[in-house]
Design an enzyme around this catalytic site. Structure first.
Site, PDB file in Angstrom:
ATOM      1  CG  ASP A 165     -49.349 -24.203 -18.748  1.00 29.94           C
ATOM      2  OD1 ASP A 165     -49.995 -23.338 -18.122  1.00 29.94           O
ATOM      3  OD2 ASP A 165     -48.188 -24.019 -19.161  1.00 29.94           O
ATOM      4  CD  GLU A 256     -30.091 -27.719  -7.603  1.00 28.09           C
ATOM      5  OE1 GLU A 256     -29.402 -26.865  -8.178  1.00 28.09           O
ATOM      6  OE2 GLU A 256     -31.068 -28.264  -8.123  1.00 28.09           O
ATOM      7  CG  HIS A 275     -29.340 -27.375 -11.811  1.00 29.42           C
ATOM      8  ND1 HIS A 275     -29.989 -26.645 -10.844  1.00 29.42           N
ATOM      9  CD2 HIS A 275     -29.821 -26.900 -12.994  1.00 29.42           C
ATOM     10  CE1 HIS A 275     -30.811 -25.775 -11.409  1.00 29.42           C
ATOM     11  NE2 HIS A 275     -30.716 -25.913 -12.726  1.00 29.42           N
ATOM     12  CB  ILE A 276     -26.032 -31.285 -16.289  1.00 29.19           C
ATOM     13  CG1 ILE A 276     -26.906 -32.558 -16.425  1.00 29.19           C
ATOM     14  CG2 ILE A 276     -24.934 -31.472 -15.258  1.00 29.19           C
ATOM     15  CD1 ILE A 276     -26.236 -33.668 -17.201  1.00 29.19           C
ATOM     16  CB  ALA A 278     -28.993 -24.900 -19.016  1.00 25.29           C
TER      17      ALA A 278
HETATM   18  P1  NAD Z   1     -41.690 -20.870 -19.198  1.00 17.73           P
HETATM   19  O1  NAD Z   1     -41.968 -19.681 -18.341  1.00 17.73           O
HETATM   20  O2  NAD Z   1     -41.523 -20.690 -20.657  1.00 17.73           O
HETATM   21  O3  NAD Z   1     -42.842 -21.956 -18.969  1.00 17.73           O
HETATM   22  C1  NAD Z   1     -43.380 -22.276 -17.727  1.00 17.73           C
HETATM   23  C2  NAD Z   1     -44.799 -22.778 -17.980  1.00 17.73           C
HETATM   24  O4  NAD Z   1     -45.329 -23.259 -16.734  1.00 17.73           O
HETATM   25  C3  NAD Z   1     -45.769 -21.685 -18.467  1.00 17.73           C
HETATM   26  O5  NAD Z   1     -46.403 -22.085 -19.660  1.00 17.73           O
HETATM   27  C4  NAD Z   1     -46.768 -21.532 -17.324  1.00 17.73           C
HETATM   28  O6  NAD Z   1     -48.071 -21.243 -17.787  1.00 17.73           O
HETATM   29  C5  NAD Z   1     -46.713 -22.920 -16.709  1.00 17.73           C
HETATM   30  N1  NAD Z   1     -47.182 -22.962 -15.315  1.00 17.73           N
HETATM   31  C6  NAD Z   1     -46.956 -22.062 -14.324  1.00 17.73           C
HETATM   32  N2  NAD Z   1     -47.541 -22.487 -13.184  1.00 17.73           N
HETATM   33  C7  NAD Z   1     -48.150 -23.668 -13.478  1.00 17.73           C
HETATM   34  C8  NAD Z   1     -48.911 -24.593 -12.715  1.00 17.73           C
HETATM   35  N3  NAD Z   1     -49.174 -24.384 -11.424  1.00 17.73           N
HETATM   36  N4  NAD Z   1     -49.382 -25.702 -13.333  1.00 17.73           N
HETATM   37  C9  NAD Z   1     -49.133 -25.940 -14.650  1.00 17.73           C
HETATM   38  N5  NAD Z   1     -48.421 -25.088 -15.425  1.00 17.73           N
HETATM   39  C10 NAD Z   1     -47.928 -23.970 -14.835  1.00 17.73           C
HETATM   40  O7  NAD Z   1     -40.400 -21.546 -18.558  1.00 17.73           O
HETATM   41  P2  NAD Z   1     -39.427 -22.610 -19.262  1.00 17.73           P
HETATM   42  O8  NAD Z   1     -38.363 -21.911 -20.002  1.00 17.73           O
HETATM   43  O9  NAD Z   1     -40.216 -23.652 -19.927  1.00 17.73           O
HETATM   44  O10 NAD Z   1     -38.718 -23.222 -17.939  1.00 17.73           O
HETATM   45  C11 NAD Z   1     -39.475 -23.935 -16.978  1.00 17.73           C
HETATM   46  C12 NAD Z   1     -38.638 -24.135 -15.744  1.00 17.73           C
HETATM   47  O11 NAD Z   1     -37.563 -25.029 -16.041  1.00 17.73           O
HETATM   48  C13 NAD Z   1     -37.929 -22.876 -15.251  1.00 17.73           C
HETATM   49  O12 NAD Z   1     -38.771 -22.089 -14.424  1.00 17.73           O
HETATM   50  C14 NAD Z   1     -36.763 -23.432 -14.484  1.00 17.73           C
HETATM   51  O13 NAD Z   1     -37.121 -23.596 -13.136  1.00 17.73           O
HETATM   52  C15 NAD Z   1     -36.537 -24.794 -15.112  1.00 17.73           C
HETATM   53  N6  NAD Z   1     -35.238 -24.880 -15.808  1.00 17.73           N
HETATM   54  C16 NAD Z   1     -34.333 -25.833 -15.435  1.00 17.73           C
HETATM   55  C17 NAD Z   1     -33.112 -25.933 -16.086  1.00 17.73           C
HETATM   56  C18 NAD Z   1     -32.094 -26.976 -15.713  1.00 17.73           C
HETATM   57  O14 NAD Z   1     -30.910 -26.744 -15.882  1.00 17.73           O
HETATM   58  N7  NAD Z   1     -32.499 -28.143 -15.254  1.00 17.73           N
HETATM   59  C19 NAD Z   1     -32.794 -25.036 -17.119  1.00 17.73           C
HETATM   60  C20 NAD Z   1     -33.745 -24.108 -17.503  1.00 17.73           C
HETATM   61  C21 NAD Z   1     -34.958 -24.027 -16.829  1.00 17.73           C
END
Ligand code: NAD
Length: 301
Positions: A165, A256, A275-276, A278
């Site tokens: 990251d 989706e 997509h579960i 959360a």
């Molecule tokens: P967050 O914003 O807290 O963390 C994202 C991290 O990614 C940050 O630390 C950022 O620096 C890093 N990042 C950005 N671009 C990058 C890159 N090119 N290479 C490496 N690191 C990079 O977000 P979060 O709460 O951890 O959520 C992450 C993602 O998970 C969300 O954006 C969402 O798409 C996904 N999500 C999915 C579900 C689900 O139901 N499956 C639920 C919640 C979130």
């Protein structure tokens, strides 16, 4: 008036609806976003439905409250241009998504879905030789709210954790007992499990494609609980069919729901969920209350 377009708002508890009503809001629930309804609403609480520039431009919205954290479905430029704030429910679902990720790690390493299907559906008493996760290397891409929780749990399981990251301090990664890496290719080459936790945007779209998969070990597994668009699905299908990697787990898809005829469903060693990430009672409760609170806070200044 608050238009609510998300599967789980108020589904298991009336509390967020009551909270909005008590604060003087009228709530309108819908399964899709009708542009006419947007003209009539002051606030939108939205899950993963696309909120396009056209919808935003023709709306009378004052605030968009994302029910979740990934804002890739909302045209942020259009919202910014119109001065409409977009809020997220930061951290509300991190634990749940991290727990699903760990569940995928175990399911892949022990062939749980395969083993269940053999016995339960085919009544075949067949064994499968899995592997322990302790001592294996997990590559975590994205060290945000979810990535950090995954790291914490993986370290407790005795895994060696690499983190890529570029936007966080290396010290914060080391404090989690993980190893920061500067080079994504290095993480891909070294990891037994690779897990994605970055947002979907123009710089991360298809960040795992044919070249990246080709760097992974033949015995490695790919896990995506973040956004489908991060992985080139055609390249993944090819890699799984040709045995270039050992398997994958996907909670999210580029489209989706995915087309029932998608070649993904012909892949060996692919496990999928709809997509579960959360979808736990606890995460849904926190997302509901945080989204409702954002709307109330905005209108109370
Ligand atoms: P967050 O914003 O807290 O963390 C994202 C991290 O990614 C940050 O630390 C950022 O620096 C890093 N990042 C950005 N671009 C990058 C890159 N090119 N290479 C490496 N690191 C990079 O977000 P979060 O709460 O951890 O959520 C992450 C993602 O998970 C969300 O954006 C969402 O798409 C996904 N999500 C999915 C579900 C689900 O139901 N499956 C639920 C919640 C979130």
């Amino acid at each position: 008036k608050v238009l609510i377009v998300t599967r789980t708002f108020g589904k298991y508890s009336q509390e967020p609806i009551d909270f909005l009503r008590k604060n003087g809001f009228e709530t309108i629930r819908a399964d899709t976003i009708d542009p006419d309804a947007l003209k009539d609403a002051d606030a939108l609480i939205v899950g993963t439905h696309p909120v396009t520039a056209e919808m935003i431009e023709n709306s009378n919205l004052k605030i968009i409250a994302k029910h979740g954290v990934g804002v890739d479905n909302i045209d942020l430029n259009a919202a910014t241009k119109k001065g409409i704030p977009v809020t997220i429910t930061a951290g509300a679902n991190s634990l749940s998504v991290a727990e699903l990720t760990i569940a995928f790690i175990f399911a892949l390493s022990r062939g749980l879905v395969w083993a269940h299907n053999r016995l339960f559906q085919e009544r075949k008493w067949e064994g499968i030789i899995g592997q322990e996760v302790s001592g294996k290397t997990l590559g975590v891409i994205g060290f945000g709210a979810i990535g950090r929780e995954v790291v914490k749990k993986a370290v407790c399981l005795g895994m060696n954790v690499l983190v890529y990251d570029p936007y966080v301090s290396k010290d914060s990664v080391r404090l989690s007992e993980a190893t920061p890496v500067d080079d994504l290719d290095h993480l891909l080459r070294e990891s037994d499990f690779v897990s994605l936790h970055v947002p979907l945007n123009e710089s991360t779209r298809n960040m795992i494609g044919e070249r990246e998969i080709s760097l992974m070990k033949k015995s490695a597994f790919l896990i995506n609980t973040s956004r489908g668009g991060l992985v080139d699905e055609k390249a993944l299908v090819k890699a799984l069919k040709e045995g270039k990697i050992a398997g994958a787990a996907l909670d999210v898809f580029s489209e989706e729901p995915p087309d029932p005829g998608s070649p993904l469903f012909e892949c060996p060693n692919l496990i999928t969920t709809a997509h579960i990430g959360a979808h736990t009672k606890e995460a849904i409760y926190r997302m509901n209350m945080m989204a409702a609170q954002a709307v109330v806070d905005f209108f109370s200044g």
